[in-house]
Design a protein around this motif. Structure first.
Motif, PDB file in Angstrom:
ATOM      1  N   ALA A 283       0.987  -1.230   0.293  1.00  0.00           N
ATOM      2  CA  ALA A 283      -0.007   0.287  -0.363  1.00  0.00           C
ATOM      3  C   ALA A 283       1.418   0.829   0.436  1.00  0.00           C
ATOM      4  N   VAL A 284       1.861   0.781   0.694  1.00  0.00           N
ATOM      5  CA  VAL A 284       2.604   2.437   0.876  1.00  0.00           C
ATOM      6  C   VAL A 284       3.179   2.603  -0.836  1.00  0.00           C
ATOM      7  N   ARG A 285       4.033   1.249  -0.791  1.00  0.00           N
ATOM      8  CA  ARG A 285       4.624   1.529  -2.526  1.00  0.00           C
ATOM      9  C   ARG A 285       3.766   2.053  -3.790  1.00  0.00           C
ATOM     10  N   SER A 286       2.384   1.226  -3.294  1.00  0.00           N
ATOM     11  CA  SER A 286       0.930   1.901  -4.835  1.00  0.00           C
ATOM     12  C   SER A 286       1.486   3.580  -4.836  1.00  0.00           C
ATOM     13  N   LEU A 287       0.863   4.358  -2.684  1.00  0.00           N
ATOM     14  CA  LEU A 287       1.245   5.379  -2.877  1.00  0.00           C
ATOM     15  C   LEU A 287       2.374   6.255  -3.769  1.00  0.00           C
ATOM     16  N   HIS A 288       3.289   6.284  -3.162  1.00  0.00           N
ATOM     17  CA  HIS A 288       4.293   6.893  -3.482  1.00  0.00           C
ATOM     18  C   HIS A 288       4.568   6.946  -4.982  1.00  0.00           C
ATOM     19  N   ALA A 289       4.409   5.581  -5.474  1.00  0.00           N
ATOM     20  CA  ALA A 289       4.073   5.485  -7.357  1.00  0.00           C
ATOM     21  C   ALA A 289       2.443   7.389  -7.706  1.00  0.00           C
ATOM     22  N   LEU A 290       1.218   7.113  -7.075  1.00  0.00           N
ATOM     23  CA  LEU A 290       0.581   7.733  -7.292  1.00  0.00           C
ATOM     24  C   LEU A 290       0.707   9.248  -7.495  1.00  0.00           C
ATOM     25  N   LEU A 291       1.691   9.597  -6.360  1.00  0.00           N
ATOM     26  CA  LEU A 291       2.186  11.266  -5.832  1.00  0.00           C
ATOM     27  C   LEU A 291       2.929  11.726  -6.978  1.00  0.00           C
ATOM     28  N   THR A 292       3.954  10.393  -7.041  1.00  0.00           N
ATOM     29  CA  THR A 292       4.850  10.743  -7.890  1.00  0.00           C
ATOM     30  C   THR A 292       4.189  11.100  -9.886  1.00  0.00           C
ATOM     31  N   GLN A 293       3.271  10.137  -9.963  1.00  0.00           N
ATOM     32  CA  GLN A 293       3.210   9.931 -10.791  1.00  0.00           C
ATOM     33  C   GLN A 293       2.101  11.722 -11.238  1.00  0.00           C
ATOM     34  N   HIS A 294       2.242  12.081 -10.641  1.00  0.00           N
ATOM     35  CA  HIS A 294       1.191  13.084 -10.094  1.00  0.00           C
ATOM     36  C   HIS A 294       1.932  14.297 -10.255  1.00  0.00           C
TER      37      HIS A 294
END
Length: 558
Positions: A283-294
């Motif tokens: 869950a932490v990694r998916s959130l981090h990836a989402l923020l990076t994508q934005h």
């Protein structure tokens, strides 16, 4: 008979946290029984959690008790706070609050010992939350839009009571959408007719309008989990940043909780996938990836995630979720310049308090104070020149859709808007007559004084802006004198201008209609200076001068 997650008498379920805090700190903790309903109702009203229609309106506190019990935040037997209730009280951020509701609704099932329903098999209860998640997921798997509309909830989903009905529900929704697509130009009429037919098939036990109301309640409670985002008008979809957790939840087959264990498990709250180290890291990694994508500026993840304990991983995940919420709030703030007409509509309606809560009203009943703060906040966001962040500018709480949950608590100004070289400290009220000065005179001056000291070190001038439907002359006199003494008896001069909501709305609207919104901050600063220049007059004359100045400026703007 349609199912309901909780009693529909709690108008704003996001306030359950604040009501629980009031209960725990009151004499009624441990005895929230019928004999104490009146006392609890008045206590909730005094704390600004609810708005009583009559002095003897006890039914509302009874409904609060029912909902706190059904969600497992207080014990049915003792009326004392439970483990999950304590989590909710101590939750300091929106993601932490949502996690408490998620722990509650994962366990919540119907029928149960705490919540019986006419339909449904007590030996085979179902989970409303799980049912909705599985329906949305199967819709996506079949190539359909993965959402649930309010009418689909009202006319289809709420009339099923078995987890084995998922495919049947999806088939009915697909059929409904196909028929609806043929009703071009008559969609509203079609939806109403479909809902009326659903009410008839259910035996006419509730009306089509009641089905709509119940659907709204269920959607509100489901949104409290944070798993859903709202698209358009009450249309649920799985929140982008929660997809990983939703998939983790659905990987485990649904198993009803035995009735003899239900209340204990509900009181403790469900175990979440993110209570497990591996799932938490995912869950932490998916959130981090989402923020990076934005394109968000974000801290690098620790290389050694696997060496962190679950509690630390949880804090990291909550921090990332908060950053995602701030990302969305910044997007919302940037959009307000295009929403100025909607903002004006809210401010116009708030000028007629008697209309609030009536049919067709933009503002829900009892929510006037919160919506007034929200409308003014949006107006300053629309001006689009703030130096502070949108969440720093407000002291009231909002939900995931950026609607107000509760008006600002005492102890500070309602809103603080910081610009390059000046600051607006804004206080608003719907209070009128001489009570206005008694309720607002001292707090407003104290709050402005706090920020004068703070911003003087930064070289920024502080203006106090007080907005109300009517300005009592005694209130104007208090602000005209504008004096405050520090603890060491040194004196400071305060510059507070009381203006009517009508005058503020007129100027705001005229600035946007005339295309001068880009210079709005400088215009408002000069307006404040001009209005303050009349403050040497007696309060009645000062009010008259200000009215004339607003009229003159409107003529020039228009």
């Amino acid at each position: 008979m349609p199912w309901l997650i909780a009693d529909n008498g709690v108008r704003n379920p996001q306030r359950l946290k604040y009501g629980l805090e009031v209960l725990v700190n009151s004499e009624f903790h441990g005895d929230f029984s019928k004999r104490n309903e009146e006392g609890m109702a008045h206590l909730l009203a005094r704390e600004g959690i609810i708005s009583l229609q009559t002095n003897s309106d006890n039914t509302i506190s009874r409904k609060w008790r029912v909902n706190l019990i059904r969600l497992g935040f207080i014990s049915n037997a003792t009326h004392t706070v439970t483990e999950n209730g304590r989590r909710l009280i101590h939750a300091s951020s929106l993601p932490e609050q949502e996690e408490c509701f998620l722990r509650a609704l994962i366990v919540h099932q119907l029928p149960s010992s705490l919540h019986n329903i006419v339909e449904g098999d007590s030996s085979r209860p179902f989970s409303p939350l799980r049912m909705v998640l599985e329906v949305i997921t199967e819709l996506e798997e079949r190539g359909e839009v993965g959402t649930i509309s309010k009418n689909e909830m009202a006319s289809i989903l709420m009339l099923h009571y078995d987890m084995d009905d998922i495919s049947t529900i999806v088939n009915e929704i697909i059929e409904y959408r196909a028929l609806r697509s043929q009703a071009v130009g008559n969609v509203k009429r079609f939806d109403k007719g479909f809902r009326e037919q659903a009410a008839i098939r259910d035996g006419g036990r509730v009306s089509a309008n009641s089905l709509n109301d119940y659907a709204d309640v269920n959607i509100r409670y489901l949104k409290l989990t944070g798993l859903f985002s709202e698209e358009g008008v009450s249309r649920l979809s799985i929140a982008t940043h929660k997809r990983t957790i939703v998939m983790q939840l659905l990987e485990v087959p649904y198993t009803p909780i035995p009735s003899e264990q239900y209340e204990e498990i509900l009181a403790n709250g469900a175990t979440l996938p993110t209570d497990n180290e591996t799932e938490a890291i995912s869950a932490v990694r998916s959130l981090h990836a989402l923020l990076t994508q934005h394109g968000e500026s974000i801290e690098e993840l620790p290389v050694s995630l696997h060496t962190m304990d679950v509690a630390d991983l949880s804090q990291l995940r909550i921090r990332l979720e908060n950053q995602w919420i701030h990302t969305l709030e910044k997007q919302y703030a940037a959009e307000q310049r295009n929403q100025w007409e909607d903002i004006v509509n809210y401010m116009r309606e708030l000028q007629q308090p008697n209309r609030i809560g009536r049919r067709g009203s933009l503002v829900p009943g009892g929510e006037g104070p919160a919506y007034l703060e929200w409308a003014i906040w949006r107006a300053f966001l629309a001006i689009n020149s703030l130096n502070n962040e949108p969440w720093e500018a407000r002291r009231f709480t909002i939900d995931r859709t950026f609607k107000p949950v509760r008006h600002a608590a005492g102890g500070d100004a309602d809103m603080i808007f910081e610009f390059d070289d000046f600051v607006f400290v804004v206080e608003v009220t719907l209070t009128t007559s001489s009570r206005q000065e008694a309720a607002e005179g001292e707090p407003v001056r104290r709050h402005v004084a706090q920020h004068v000291d703070r911003y003087s070190n930064l070289g920024k001038r502080v203006y106090g802006l007080f907005i109300a439907n009517n300005i009592d002359t005694n209130t104007a006199e208090t602000f005209r004198i504008g004096v405050w003494y520090r603890n060491d008896d040194s004196q400071m001069s305060l510059q507070i201008v009381p203006v009517t909501l009508e005058d503020f709305t007129n100027i705001f609207e005229a600035l946007f209609r005339s295309g001068r919104q880009e210079s709005a901050k400088d215009y408002l600063k000069q307006l404040m200076n001009d209005l303050l220049s009349f403050s040497n007059s007696r309060a009645p004359e000062w009010k008259r001068h200000m009215r004339e100045e607003f009229s003159r400026r409107l003529i020039n703007l228009n």
